[in-house]
Write an enzyme that holds these catalytic residues in place. Structure first.
Site, PDB file in Angstrom:
ATOM      1  N   HIS A  48      -2.895  -6.099   1.293  1.00 32.22           N
ATOM      2  CA  HIS A  48      -2.258  -6.134   2.611  1.00 32.22           C
ATOM      3  C   HIS A  48      -2.077  -7.548   3.161  1.00 32.22           C
ATOM      4  O   HIS A  48      -2.965  -8.056   3.841  1.00 32.22           O
ATOM      5  CB  HIS A  48      -3.111  -5.346   3.608  1.00 32.22           C
ATOM      6  CG  HIS A  48      -3.084  -3.888   3.370  1.00 32.22           C
ATOM      7  ND1 HIS A  48      -2.171  -3.048   3.973  1.00 32.22           N
ATOM      8  CD2 HIS A  48      -3.837  -3.102   2.569  1.00 32.22           C
ATOM      9  CE1 HIS A  48      -2.374  -1.809   3.564  1.00 32.22           C
ATOM     10  NE2 HIS A  48      -3.388  -1.817   2.712  1.00 32.22           N
ATOM     11  N   GLU A  59      -0.264  -8.364   5.658  1.00 37.93           N
ATOM     12  CA  GLU A  59      -0.164  -8.307   7.128  1.00 37.93           C
ATOM     13  C   GLU A  59      -1.530  -8.280   7.808  1.00 37.93           C
ATOM     14  O   GLU A  59      -1.615  -8.512   9.010  1.00 37.93           O
ATOM     15  CB  GLU A  59       0.701  -7.111   7.558  1.00 37.93           C
ATOM     16  CG  GLU A  59       0.021  -5.748   7.507  1.00 37.93           C
ATOM     17  CD  GLU A  59      -0.096  -5.176   6.097  1.00 37.93           C
ATOM     18  OE1 GLU A  59       0.219  -5.884   5.126  1.00 37.93           O
ATOM     19  OE2 GLU A  59      -0.531  -4.007   5.981  1.00 37.93           O
ATOM     20  N   CYS A 119       0.838  -1.198   0.000  1.00 38.97           N
ATOM     21  CA  CYS A 119       0.000   0.000   0.000  1.00 38.97           C
ATOM     22  C   CYS A 119       0.875   1.250   0.000  1.00 38.97           C
ATOM     23  O   CYS A 119       1.607   1.483  -0.940  1.00 38.97           O
ATOM     24  CB  CYS A 119      -0.954  -0.051   1.199  1.00 38.97           C
ATOM     25  SG  CYS A 119      -2.349   1.060   1.048  1.00 38.97           S
TER      26      CYS A 119
END
Lengths: 227, 81
Positions: free
Chosen positions: A197, A199, A88
């Site tokens: 993402h 994570e 991002c």
């Protein structure tokens, strides 16, 4: 053998550093906080540039972060082969720093998009994707207003010819990226950037759409052990 | 003291959805005859000294380094008269 040390960078305005550090710890590695104002990579084995709105996204996303003191250390280290991933805002910073080609601009729809997104892993020969199967489809959250990947026709052709497109959006392109590009790598394969993402997709307990994000972190561990 | 203007625009081949949204809004407000709109940024840079060749070269360096991302944007530099 001591645990692999993965640096997680925090700029003013970074949001996802704690999730990234948690994901690093989940696979058994040590998360090392790195501060934007320090000229010090603390001897880490790899670096994760997380998402957020570093320096308020002033001027352009990633434009100011690129000149942070930490980046003055990170850019030459990445050029010398240090594994680096940006997700991002981290991807935007890598493009602004010219560690990756092209740029990320306002979503074609002008809407901020926040949803679970299917992507296809096109390249497994990178430091961050070697745990995946080529062509594997995974689901990760996306959340961004400026994720439309653009590059000149020549750059785009070179990315495609060189196999440097690492991820492509499947079942709908959230931002109008050229060629449905969700993520790319550099020539050497040690630097990877993507808008989704990983994570945020490491534990089902928190409502993540999958745990597919773990593959990024097991990949870097495998890469470091074999290095 | 001189003022230098730097205009930064997305390259023509890069889609500008903000400009398109403005172009679509204009007829609704009663403005006709507009075929397209593109949106950009303007920087007003006040120099401590005169806008001589050396100063303008320095401003161009600023534009290349920070004000514009030349991968996707073009810029122009001019002295405000």
């Amino acid at each position: 053998m001591s645990a692999a040390r993965v640096g997680v960078v925090t700029f003013p305005g970074t949001l996802d550093d704690q999730d990234a550090a948690r994901a690093v710890r989940l696979v058994g590695a040590q998360a090392v906080p790195l501060w934007h104002a320090d000229r010090d990579l603390k001897g880490v084995d790899a670096v994760f540039l997380p998402g957020g709105f570093s320096y308020g996204d002033y001027l352009r996303c990633g434009a100011i972060s690129r000149f942070a003191p930490l980046m003055e250390e990170l850019v030459p280290a990445a050029q010398a082969g240090l594994p680096v991933i940006g997700t991002c805002n981290g991807f935007q910073i890598l493009c602004e720093a010219h560690l990756l080609p092209g740029a990320l601009v306002r979503n074609a729809s002008l809407h901020y998009v926040c949803r679970d997104q299917k992507i296809r892993v096109e390249q497994t020969a990178t430091a961050w994707t070697n745990s995946f199967a080529s062509g594997q489809e995974i689901v990760l959250p996306v959340k961004h207003g400026e994720g439309r990947y653009v590059a000149s026709a020549d750059t785009l052709a070179a990315l495609e010819a060189g196999g440097h497109v690492v991820f492509r959006y499947v079942d709908g392109n959230p931002n109008g990226s050229l060629n449905d590009i969700a993520g790319i790598r550099n020539e050497a394969g040690n630097v990877v950037g993507l808008m989704p993402h990983p994570e945020h997709a490491v534990e089902e307990l928190v409502g993540a759409p999958s745990t597919d994000g773990l593959g990024f972190f097991t990949s870097i561990l495998k890469n470091l052990v074999n290095a | 003291m001189a003022r230098v203007i730097v205009d930064v625009m997305l390259k023509p081949e890069i889609l500008d959805p903000q400009g398109q949204a403005i172009a679509r809004a204009l007829p609704r407000l009663g403005f006709s005859g507009v075929s397209s709109v593109r949106q950009g940024k303007r920087f007003e840079i006040d120099l401590e000294g005169p806008a001589d060749d050396a100063a303008l070269a320095e401003v161009r360096k600023m534009a290349e380094t920070l004000l514009a991302n030349t991968v996707i944007e073009d810029y122009t530099v001019r002295v405000q008269g």
